[in-house]
Design a protein around this motif. Structure first.
Motif, PDB file in Angstrom:
ATOM      1  N   PHE A  24     -10.097   1.293   4.148  1.00 42.97           N
ATOM      2  CA  PHE A  24      -8.803   1.489   3.490  1.00 42.97           C
ATOM      3  C   PHE A  24      -7.695   1.496   4.535  1.00 42.97           C
ATOM      4  O   PHE A  24      -7.886   2.054   5.629  1.00 42.97           O
ATOM      5  CB  PHE A  24      -8.749   2.855   2.756  1.00 42.97           C
ATOM      6  N   VAL A  25      -6.532   0.935   4.166  1.00 41.85           N
ATOM      7  CA  VAL A  25      -5.346   1.129   5.005  1.00 41.85           C
ATOM      8  C   VAL A  25      -4.653   2.407   4.524  1.00 41.85           C
ATOM      9  O   VAL A  25      -4.815   2.782   3.350  1.00 41.85           O
ATOM     10  CB  VAL A  25      -4.367  -0.075   4.913  1.00 41.85           C
ATOM     11  N   HIS A  63      -9.265  -5.852   4.906  1.00 37.94           N
ATOM     12  CA  HIS A  63      -9.631  -4.449   5.146  1.00 37.94           C
ATOM     13  C   HIS A  63     -11.141  -4.246   5.155  1.00 37.94           C
ATOM     14  O   HIS A  63     -11.632  -3.195   5.537  1.00 37.94           O
ATOM     15  CB  HIS A  63      -8.971  -3.537   4.099  1.00 37.94           C
ATOM     16  N   SER A 122       0.842  -1.202   0.000  1.00 38.16           N
ATOM     17  CA  SER A 122       0.000   0.000   0.000  1.00 38.16           C
ATOM     18  C   SER A 122       0.876   1.251   0.000  1.00 38.16           C
ATOM     19  O   SER A 122       1.630   1.507   0.950  1.00 38.16           O
ATOM     20  CB  SER A 122      -0.910  -0.006   1.238  1.00 38.16           C
ATOM     21  N   GLN A 144      -3.573   8.569  -6.750  1.00 35.04           N
ATOM     22  CA  GLN A 144      -3.803   7.289  -6.053  1.00 35.04           C
ATOM     23  C   GLN A 144      -5.268   6.841  -5.981  1.00 35.04           C
ATOM     24  O   GLN A 144      -5.568   5.692  -6.286  1.00 35.04           O
ATOM     25  CB  GLN A 144      -3.156   7.345  -4.653  1.00 35.04           C
ATOM     26  N   CYS A 203      -0.170   4.201   0.352  1.00 36.24           N
ATOM     27  CA  CYS A 203      -0.663   5.107   1.396  1.00 36.24           C
ATOM     28  C   CYS A 203      -0.033   4.736   2.744  1.00 36.24           C
ATOM     29  O   CYS A 203       0.360   5.618   3.514  1.00 36.24           O
ATOM     30  CB  CYS A 203      -2.186   5.018   1.506  1.00 36.24           C
ATOM     31  N   ASP A 241      -6.383   7.484   7.327  1.00 34.03           N
ATOM     32  CA  ASP A 241      -5.998   8.372   6.229  1.00 34.03           C
ATOM     33  C   ASP A 241      -4.555   8.849   6.442  1.00 34.03           C
ATOM     34  O   ASP A 241      -4.240   9.492   7.445  1.00 34.03           O
ATOM     35  CB  ASP A 241      -6.924   9.590   6.074  1.00 34.03           C
ATOM     36  N   SER A 242      -3.714   8.541   5.454  1.00 33.97           N
ATOM     37  CA  SER A 242      -2.278   8.813   5.602  1.00 33.97           C
ATOM     38  C   SER A 242      -1.979  10.286   5.879  1.00 33.97           C
ATOM     39  O   SER A 242      -1.116  10.610   6.686  1.00 33.97           O
ATOM     40  CB  SER A 242      -1.524   8.338   4.364  1.00 33.97           C
ATOM     41  N   ASN A 297      -6.651   3.170  -7.302  1.00 32.02           N
ATOM     42  CA  ASN A 297      -6.731   2.329  -6.108  1.00 32.02           C
ATOM     43  C   ASN A 297      -7.220   0.931  -6.497  1.00 32.02           C
ATOM     44  O   ASN A 297      -7.848   0.748  -7.545  1.00 32.02           O
ATOM     45  CB  ASN A 297      -7.719   2.988  -5.130  1.00 32.02           C
ATOM     46  N   ILE A 353      -9.663  -0.848  -5.524  1.00 29.52           N
ATOM     47  CA  ILE A 353     -11.112  -0.975  -5.742  1.00 29.52           C
ATOM     48  C   ILE A 353     -11.479  -0.505  -7.162  1.00 29.52           C
ATOM     49  O   ILE A 353     -12.327  -1.098  -7.836  1.00 29.52           O
ATOM     50  CB  ILE A 353     -11.886  -0.191  -4.641  1.00 29.52           C
ATOM     51  N   ARG A 379       3.694   5.776   3.002  1.00 32.01           N
ATOM     52  CA  ARG A 379       3.959   7.186   3.378  1.00 32.01           C
ATOM     53  C   ARG A 379       4.117   7.286   4.889  1.00 32.01           C
ATOM     54  O   ARG A 379       5.003   7.971   5.390  1.00 32.01           O
ATOM     55  CB  ARG A 379       2.757   8.056   2.969  1.00 32.01           C
TER      56      ARG A 379
HETATM   57  N1  LIG Z   1      -6.861   8.777   1.335  1.00 32.28           N
HETATM   58  C1  LIG Z   1      -6.530   7.527   1.941  1.00 32.28           C
HETATM   59  C2  LIG Z   1      -6.581   6.444   0.884  1.00 32.28           C
HETATM   60  C3  LIG Z   1      -6.352   5.079   1.479  1.00 32.28           C
HETATM   61  C4  LIG Z   1      -6.329   4.013   0.413  1.00 32.28           C
HETATM   62  O1  LIG Z   1      -6.864   4.177  -0.695  1.00 32.28           O
HETATM   63  N2  LIG Z   1      -5.701   2.864   0.719  1.00 32.28           N
HETATM   64  C5  LIG Z   1      -5.589   1.799  -0.238  1.00 32.28           C
HETATM   65  C6  LIG Z   1      -4.184   1.218  -0.257  1.00 32.28           C
HETATM   66  S1  LIG Z   1      -3.007   2.414  -0.791  1.00 32.28           S
HETATM   67  C7  LIG Z   1      -6.565   0.687   0.126  1.00 32.28           C
HETATM   68  O2  LIG Z   1      -6.713   0.361   1.271  1.00 32.28           O
HETATM   69  N3  LIG Z   1      -7.211   0.119  -0.901  1.00 32.28           N
HETATM   70  C8  LIG Z   1      -8.133  -0.952  -0.720  1.00 32.28           C
HETATM   71  C9  LIG Z   1      -9.137  -1.005  -1.834  1.00 32.28           C
HETATM   72  O3  LIG Z   1      -9.031  -0.277  -2.806  1.00 32.28           O
HETATM   73  O4  LIG Z   1     -10.065  -1.818  -1.693  1.00 32.28           O
HETATM   74  C10 LIG Z   1      -5.133   7.606   2.596  1.00 32.28           C
HETATM   75  O5  LIG Z   1      -4.328   8.418   2.135  1.00 32.28           O
HETATM   76  O6  LIG Z   1      -4.883   6.877   3.570  1.00 32.28           O
END
Ligand SMILES: N[C@@H](CCC(=O)N[C@@H](CS)C(=O)NCC(=O)O)C(=O)O
Length: 246
Positions: A59-60, A46, A17, A112, A19, A72-73, A116, A118, A22
């Motif tokens: 989301f992670v 998740h 990930s 991103q 995110c 949220d990062s 993502n 999803i 970071r």
């Molecule tokens: N804005 C959020 C975005 C978090 C995010 O999109 N995480 C992704 C991994 S980088 C995730 O968990 N994706 C799972 C999915 O798309 O189902 C952040 O910066 O933490």
């Protein structure tokens, strides 16, 4: 005992990930010990009830600091920045700060989320893998072009000068993903290509000085299995670093 077990800071992360990477970079730069909690996106962890309690959007990353839970990062990094001022992630110059916010947000809002997991899965299911890849390349290309223009007058060794700041935390994982996962043609992005080489060099330098149990700064690593103890984890990280799992 797993590395960092018993620490008040717990990071829920998936190793690929961007995110979560970071936040891992921020934690490492600030020298903060944290317990690493692996959430396997490929197994859908998740979206399970335990993780949704931490971040209802599924989301992670998510960070737990004692009784406090932050997802949220960007929010996590700002929280860390205010609570732990060592190794500042923002320059004191107001304009340079704004450039850092802007660069970070191009990555976190305009690149991103549009590529993502999803979104990738949805496009692949509806239109096929080729369409998914051309979508991802288009999104990354548009964002990278904007970043090239934005950083042209501000970059030094790193994105906004000779120190690692917020913009680098967002750029390094995104560049890694674009280049290593999606094989993006970087010839149109000379500044970003140079930064990427710098990030790689920095990671190599750091490796010699830093305890590997803190996790590598810029490189994503497979999550160590939970049964690995702290000494085993050191070997796991070094083993992976030398490319065994690439
Ligand atoms: N804005 C959020 C975005 C978090 C995010 O999109 N995480 C992704 C991994 S980088 C995730 O968990 N994706 C799972 C999915 O798309 O189902 C952040 O910066 O933490």
């Amino acid at each position: 005992m797993a590395a960092g077990e018993g620490c008040p800071l717990k990071l829920y992360s998936y190793y690929l990930s961007t995110c979560a990477q970071r936040v891992r970079i921020a934690l490492n730069l600030k020298g903060l010990r944290f317990e690493y909690k692996a959430v396997d996106l490929m197994k859908g962890e998740h979206l399970g009830p335990d993780f949704l309690k931490l971040n209802p959007v599924g989301f992670v990353p998510a960070l737990v600091d004692g009784d406090i839970v932050i997802a949220d990062s960007f929010a996590i990094i700002m929280y860390l920045e205010e609570k732990y001022p060592q190794h500042p992630l923002l320059p004191s110059d107001l304009y340079k700060r704004a450039i850092n916010y802007q660069a970070a947000n191009i990555v976190s809002s305009s690149i991103q989320p549009l590529q993502n997991l999803i979104v990738e899965n949805y496009i692949e299911e509806k239109c096929g893998v080729e369409d998914k890849l051309s979508w991802v390349h288009m999104i990354i290309g548009k964002g990278f072009l904007a970043l090239e223009k934005l950083l042209k007058d501000h970059a030094g060794k790193f994105a906004t000068g000779d120190e690692i700041y917020l913009a680098d935390l967002f750029l390094a994982p995104q560049l890694y993903r674009a280049i290593e996962t999606f094989n993006v043609d970087m010839s149109k992005f000379p500044l970003l290509s140079r930064l990427y080489e710098e990030y790689r060099r920095y990671q190599h330098l750091k490796m010699q000085h830093q305890r590997s149990s803190l996790m590598l700064l810029l490189k994503p690593l497979p999550d160590a299995p939970s049964w690995i103890c702290s000494v085993g984890r050191e070997f796991w990280i070094i083993f992976n670093y030398f490319g065994a799992f690439r």
